[in-house]
Design a protein around this motif. Sequence first.
Motif, PDB file in Angstrom:
ATOM      1  N   LEU A   6       0.875  -1.163   0.000  1.00  0.00           N
ATOM      2  CA  LEU A   6       0.000   0.000   0.000  1.00  0.00           C
ATOM      3  C   LEU A   6       0.910   1.209   0.000  1.00  0.00           C
ATOM      4  N   PRO A   7       1.225   1.769  -1.176  1.00  0.00           N
ATOM      5  CA  PRO A   7       2.252   2.805  -1.240  1.00  0.00           C
ATOM      6  C   PRO A   7       1.899   4.044  -0.445  1.00  0.00           C
ATOM      7  N   ASP A   8       2.921   4.619   0.177  1.00  0.00           N
ATOM      8  CA  ASP A   8       2.808   5.893   0.854  1.00  0.00           C
ATOM      9  C   ASP A   8       3.413   6.951  -0.047  1.00  0.00           C
ATOM     10  N   SER A  16       9.210   7.306  -2.615  1.00  0.00           N
ATOM     11  CA  SER A  16       7.978   6.707  -2.119  1.00  0.00           C
ATOM     12  C   SER A  16       8.276   5.639  -1.093  1.00  0.00           C
ATOM     13  N   GLY A  18       6.835   1.936   0.339  1.00  0.00           N
ATOM     14  CA  GLY A  18       5.946   0.838   0.009  1.00  0.00           C
ATOM     15  C   GLY A  18       5.738  -0.045   1.205  1.00  0.00           C
ATOM     16  N   GLN A  19       4.577  -0.660   1.308  1.00  0.00           N
ATOM     17  CA  GLN A  19       4.291  -1.602   2.365  1.00  0.00           C
ATOM     18  C   GLN A  19       4.138  -2.973   1.742  1.00  0.00           C
ATOM     19  N   LYS A 141       0.154   6.907  12.550  1.00  0.00           N
ATOM     20  CA  LYS A 141      -0.653   6.766  11.341  1.00  0.00           C
ATOM     21  C   LYS A 141      -2.097   7.139  11.667  1.00  0.00           C
ATOM     22  N   GLU A 177      -3.835   7.475   6.446  1.00  0.00           N
ATOM     23  CA  GLU A 177      -4.278   6.309   5.689  1.00  0.00           C
ATOM     24  C   GLU A 177      -5.553   6.628   4.913  1.00  0.00           C
ATOM     25  N   TYR A 196       1.177  10.148   2.999  1.00  0.00           N
ATOM     26  CA  TYR A 196      -0.144   9.537   2.954  1.00  0.00           C
ATOM     27  C   TYR A 196      -0.063   8.233   2.189  1.00  0.00           C
ATOM     28  N   GLN A 197      -1.094   7.418   2.370  1.00  0.00           N
ATOM     29  CA  GLN A 197      -1.240   6.224   1.542  1.00  0.00           C
ATOM     30  C   GLN A 197      -2.703   6.106   1.167  1.00  0.00           C
ATOM     31  N   TYR A 201      -2.720   7.867  -4.490  1.00  0.00           N
ATOM     32  CA  TYR A 201      -1.337   7.628  -4.923  1.00  0.00           C
ATOM     33  C   TYR A 201      -1.247   6.397  -5.800  1.00  0.00           C
TER      34      TYR A 201
END
Length: 217
Positions: A6-8, A16, A18-19, A141, A177, A196-197, A201
């Motif tokens: 879930l990119p931030d 960026s 990434g999760q 978050k 989020e 943010y994610q 994005y």
Amino acid sequence: MHSDPLPDAPPHNGASTGQFGSWEMQLSDMTLILSDGARPAGRLGCQPATARIEIAVNVSARQFHHPHFVAQVLDLVALGGIDARRLKLELTETSLLENVDDTIAKMNVLKTHGVSFALDDFGTGYSSLAYLKQLPLDMLKIDRSFVLDLLTNQNDAVIARTIIALGRSLGLRVLAEGVELAAQRDFLFQHGCDAYQGYLYAPALPASTVLSAGGKR
């Protein structure tokens, strides 16, 4: 098991975040889940364009308080060949406030190796601000429930601004989020949110897509 990121999106630079992975399995599967996160992390680190991407892994309270948790994390980081400074463990308020002394001790050990910590879904639990200032966190978050209607609901807007101000006063980065609209992003950045994610994005993407894209987004 979920292995999609879930990119931030940070507001100012192009790096960026990434999760990868949702670490919400039984204790017996802990090694498998972190290995699933560590493998793409190692490959990302080999590419200059993605070397700064951060890997975030959600950890349940049960897993975090397992007696061998710290050792397993460090072993898997070493085996995966990743830079521990790019590994962020995301914990809930329940996880952090269950046996606070043990929580702080484990966090401090991992932080000496470069691992960072985020408090996930902040504002939805019953955390004590007295404990919050003691915890060696790196990020708060903002839960998506406060982001969804912040443009039309004054209470949500106030809560989002308050969390941002609290995080900044404690020296923590703040990430929101569930951002879906440019106006939501602009509101958050205007009030000092760091990242943010959400779908604005990018949607959830598999690690292979992020790797092939080379961090161009």
